[in-house]
Design an enzyme around this catalytic site. Structure first.
Site, mmCIF file in Angstrom:
data_model
loop_
_atom_site.group_PDB
_atom_site.id
_atom_site.type_symbol
_atom_site.label_atom_id
_atom_site.label_comp_id
_atom_site.label_asym_id
_atom_site.label_seq_id
_atom_site.Cartn_x
_atom_site.Cartn_y
_atom_site.Cartn_z
ATOM 1 N N HIS A 191 -9.070 8.877 10.306
ATOM 2 C CA HIS A 191 -9.001 10.060 11.176
ATOM 3 C C HIS A 191 -10.324 10.324 11.882
ATOM 4 O O HIS A 191 -10.353 10.953 12.942
ATOM 5 C CB HIS A 191 -8.550 11.281 10.381
ATOM 6 C CG HIS A 191 -7.076 11.314 10.163
ATOM 7 N ND1 HIS A 191 -6.359 12.467 9.984
ATOM 8 C CD2 HIS A 191 -6.173 10.301 10.100
ATOM 9 C CE1 HIS A 191 -5.071 12.174 9.827
ATOM 10 N NE2 HIS A 191 -4.933 10.867 9.889
ATOM 11 N N ARG A 200 -8.202 7.747 4.206
ATOM 12 C CA ARG A 200 -7.621 8.393 5.387
ATOM 13 C C ARG A 200 -8.686 9.091 6.249
ATOM 14 O O ARG A 200 -8.570 9.125 7.477
ATOM 15 C CB ARG A 200 -6.562 9.399 4.932
ATOM 16 C CG ARG A 200 -5.759 9.998 6.070
ATOM 17 C CD ARG A 200 -4.561 10.758 5.537
ATOM 18 N NE ARG A 200 -3.712 11.262 6.606
ATOM 19 C CZ ARG A 200 -3.413 12.556 6.772
ATOM 20 N NH1 ARG A 200 -3.875 13.458 5.931
ATOM 21 N NH2 ARG A 200 -2.630 12.931 7.754
ATOM 22 N N ASN A 253 -4.682 17.171 10.692
ATOM 23 C CA ASN A 253 -5.640 17.348 9.591
ATOM 24 C C ASN A 253 -5.479 18.649 8.817
ATOM 25 O O ASN A 253 -5.816 18.712 7.628
ATOM 26 C CB ASN A 253 -7.082 17.296 10.141
ATOM 27 C CG ASN A 253 -7.431 15.913 10.671
ATOM 28 O OD1 ASN A 253 -7.022 14.900 10.092
ATOM 29 N ND2 ASN A 253 -8.171 15.867 11.762
ATOM 30 N N SER A 307 -17.306 12.943 13.476
ATOM 31 C CA SER A 307 -16.931 14.197 14.152
ATOM 32 C C SER A 307 -15.908 14.972 13.324
ATOM 33 O O SER A 307 -15.884 16.198 13.344
ATOM 34 C CB SER A 307 -16.381 13.908 15.554
ATOM 35 O OG SER A 307 -15.306 12.984 15.508
HETATM 36 C C1 HEM Z 1 0.454 4.376 11.863
HETATM 37 C C2 HEM Z 1 0.361 5.657 12.045
HETATM 38 C C3 HEM Z 1 0.152 6.618 10.910
HETATM 39 C C4 HEM Z 1 0.814 7.790 10.739
HETATM 40 C C5 HEM Z 1 1.882 8.368 11.635
HETATM 41 C C6 HEM Z 1 0.314 8.378 9.516
HETATM 42 C C7 HEM Z 1 0.743 9.590 9.016
HETATM 43 C C8 HEM Z 1 0.413 10.082 7.776
HETATM 44 C C9 HEM Z 1 0.952 11.280 7.214
HETATM 45 C C10 HEM Z 1 1.953 12.208 7.889
HETATM 46 C C11 HEM Z 1 0.416 11.426 5.983
HETATM 47 C C12 HEM Z 1 0.688 12.558 5.002
HETATM 48 C C13 HEM Z 1 -0.150 13.752 5.395
HETATM 49 C C14 HEM Z 1 0.224 15.005 4.661
HETATM 50 O O1 HEM Z 1 1.126 15.015 3.842
HETATM 51 O O2 HEM Z 1 -0.407 16.016 4.920
HETATM 52 C C15 HEM Z 1 -0.474 10.323 5.771
HETATM 53 C C16 HEM Z 1 -1.196 10.106 4.626
HETATM 54 C C17 HEM Z 1 -2.045 9.038 4.449
HETATM 55 N N1 HEM Z 1 -2.422 8.138 5.413
HETATM 56 FE FE1 HEM Z 1 -1.504 7.811 7.154
HETATM 57 N N2 HEM Z 1 -0.624 7.566 8.969
HETATM 58 C C18 HEM Z 1 -0.776 6.480 9.789
HETATM 59 C C19 HEM Z 1 -1.678 5.462 9.625
HETATM 60 C C20 HEM Z 1 -2.613 5.406 8.618
HETATM 61 C C21 HEM Z 1 -3.734 4.498 8.592
HETATM 62 C C22 HEM Z 1 -4.111 3.537 9.708
HETATM 63 C C23 HEM Z 1 -4.411 4.747 7.420
HETATM 64 C C24 HEM Z 1 -5.662 4.108 6.887
HETATM 65 C C25 HEM Z 1 -6.075 2.905 7.195
HETATM 66 C C26 HEM Z 1 -3.676 5.776 6.719
HETATM 67 C C27 HEM Z 1 -3.982 6.247 5.478
HETATM 68 C C28 HEM Z 1 -3.309 7.270 4.845
HETATM 69 C C29 HEM Z 1 -3.487 7.594 3.450
HETATM 70 C C30 HEM Z 1 -4.328 6.818 2.460
HETATM 71 C C31 HEM Z 1 -2.700 8.727 3.194
HETATM 72 C C32 HEM Z 1 -2.580 9.499 1.882
HETATM 73 C C33 HEM Z 1 -3.680 10.531 1.822
HETATM 74 C C34 HEM Z 1 -3.714 11.372 0.559
HETATM 75 O O3 HEM Z 1 -2.922 11.170 -0.356
HETATM 76 O O4 HEM Z 1 -4.559 12.286 0.540
HETATM 77 N N3 HEM Z 1 -2.627 6.171 7.488
HETATM 78 N N4 HEM Z 1 -0.464 9.523 6.887
#
Ligand code: HEM
Ligand SMILES: *[C@@H]1O[C@H](CO)[C@@H](O)[C@H](O)[C@H]1NC(C)=O
Ligand SMILES: *[C@@H]1O[C@H](CO)[C@@H](O)[C@H](O)[C@H]1NC(C)=O
Length: 332
Positions: A70, A66, A95, A80
């Protein structure tokens, strides 16, 4: 199905399907052998550090993946995101209390520095760490392109604007990807990253009790999962409690994410709308979800391709930016 989180040999066995036959479009002067002469052990060092981190906490693979995302969406892939201080991207909405793994990046950077000092950018470290995280979680392998340099400024307002939110409409998410040169295919394949990792209750609780101000749960959320999540995340509970995106295999990089969407078991709204919204039909995301569900090889190949595209977003090259000594601060 239970899998030992540290059973690497078994995970490696999942990635033997060959995905090496990509056409690489190296638009931005990045190359796979950029550090061949100046830091020959770079890949070994990063792999070892990511492996150590993931061994002590499997979730770290998701967190590192992630970070690269970001980073790249804000001022390009220029690290950055890693800068500390007032106006940091770390304090931007998407973040704050959410992005994690910065200490692991520090550890990788200091190992790299002790072997080849002042040579390897923090932006490239994020790209390699993301690739290794996917591989160590059982996902596909790609050749990571290198040669990015580190930016001199953080962009907090940029982070607030450019990063998609969990409750955002599909058209708006697609626009944010388009703004950095990524298409609908990239939106769906990269969303498949949510096959690993966790999300805090605060990012999906509206779906459980009062979806978009309707006073009722999101009707696209499957009933048993709704009940489970309502118990995990009652309105009275701390929004920082976490739930896995993929309940069947939270640590395994597979294509269950897409099966989950088809079964109404997407965790956050931005996941489920790829399959269930009206816009999913008109934009084509629904049929992509179906195709990745039925063909894991296609998902893995497209994911690898999209990661390379994402890694190519506006890199600083040549003499732009710098090679940071410490990923958290610009050089003195
Ligand atoms: C399409 C739009 C996307 C949205 C709206 C989104 C939103 C989110 C949100 C809300 C979380 C949880 C954050 C939290 O609980 O604090 C998350 C976690 C995560 N996102 Fe996304 N995300 C998107 C796309 C992506 C993309 C493109 C990637 C990587 C290629 C990605 C990888 C991840 C991963 C691996 C996690 C889990 C992180 C962890 O467990 O520490 N996401 N995302
Ligand atoms: C910050 O990000 C925004 C949106 O991504 C962009 O328009 C702006 O030019 C960036 N500002 C700086 C100082 O880089
Ligand atoms: C649901 O949310 C809307 C808009 O935020 C609010 O006006 C309404 O009072 C809420 N309903 C319930 C039952 O909490």
């Amino acid at each position: 199905m239970t899998r030992s989180p540290i059973n690497f040999s078994r995970r490696y066995s999942l990635v033997l399907i060959p995905f090496f036959a990509f056409c690489f479009v190296a638009k931005a002067q990045l190359s796979t052998d950029f550090y061949k002469a100046t830091c020959p052990d770079l890949f070994k060092i990063v792999r070892r550090e990511v492996q150590n981190a993931v061994k002590s906490e499997m979730r770290m693979a998701a967190s590192l993946l992630r970070l690269h995302f970001h980073d790249c969406f804000v001022n390009g892939c220029d690290a950055s995101l890693l800068l500390d201080g007032t106006g940091s991207e770390k304090d931007a909405g998407p973040n704050l209390n959410s992005a994690r793994g910065f200490e692991v990046v520090d550890r990788i950077k200091s190992s790299v520095e002790s072997s080849c000092s002042g040579v390897v950018s923090c932006a490239d470290i994020l790209a390699i760490a993301a690739r290794d995280s996917v591989l160590l979680s059982g996902g596909s392998l790609w050749k990571v392109l290198l040669g990015r340099r580190d930016g001199l400024v953080a962009n907090q307002t940029g982070a607030n604007r450019a990063l998609p939110a969990p409750f955002e409409a599909l058209d708006s998410i697609i626009s944010k990807f388009a703004a950095v040169g990524l298409n609908v295919n990239d939106v769906v394949s990269l969303s498949g990253a949510h096959t690993i990792g966790l999300a805090r209750c605060g990012t999906f609780r509206d779906r459980l009790f009062n979806f978009s101000g309707t006073g009722a749960p999101d009707i696209t959320l499957e009933q048993s999962m709704l009940t489970d999540l309502q118990h995990l995340c009652p309105l009275t509970a701390d929004g920082s409690i976490t739930a896995p995106f993929d309940r069947k295999s939270a640590d395994l990089f597979d294509n269950h994410y897409f099966q989950n969407l088809i079964n109404g078991k997407g965790l956050i709204s931005s996941d489920q709308i790829l399959f269930s919204s009206d816009a999913a039909v008109t934009t084509g995301t629904k049929s992509l979800v179906q195709s990745y569900n039925s063909n894991i090889n296609r998902f893995f190949a497209d994911f690898a391709n999209s990661m390379i595209k994402m890694g190519n977003i506006s890199p600083l090259t040549g003499s732009a930016g710098e090679i940071r000594k410490n990923c958290r601060a610009v050089n003195a």
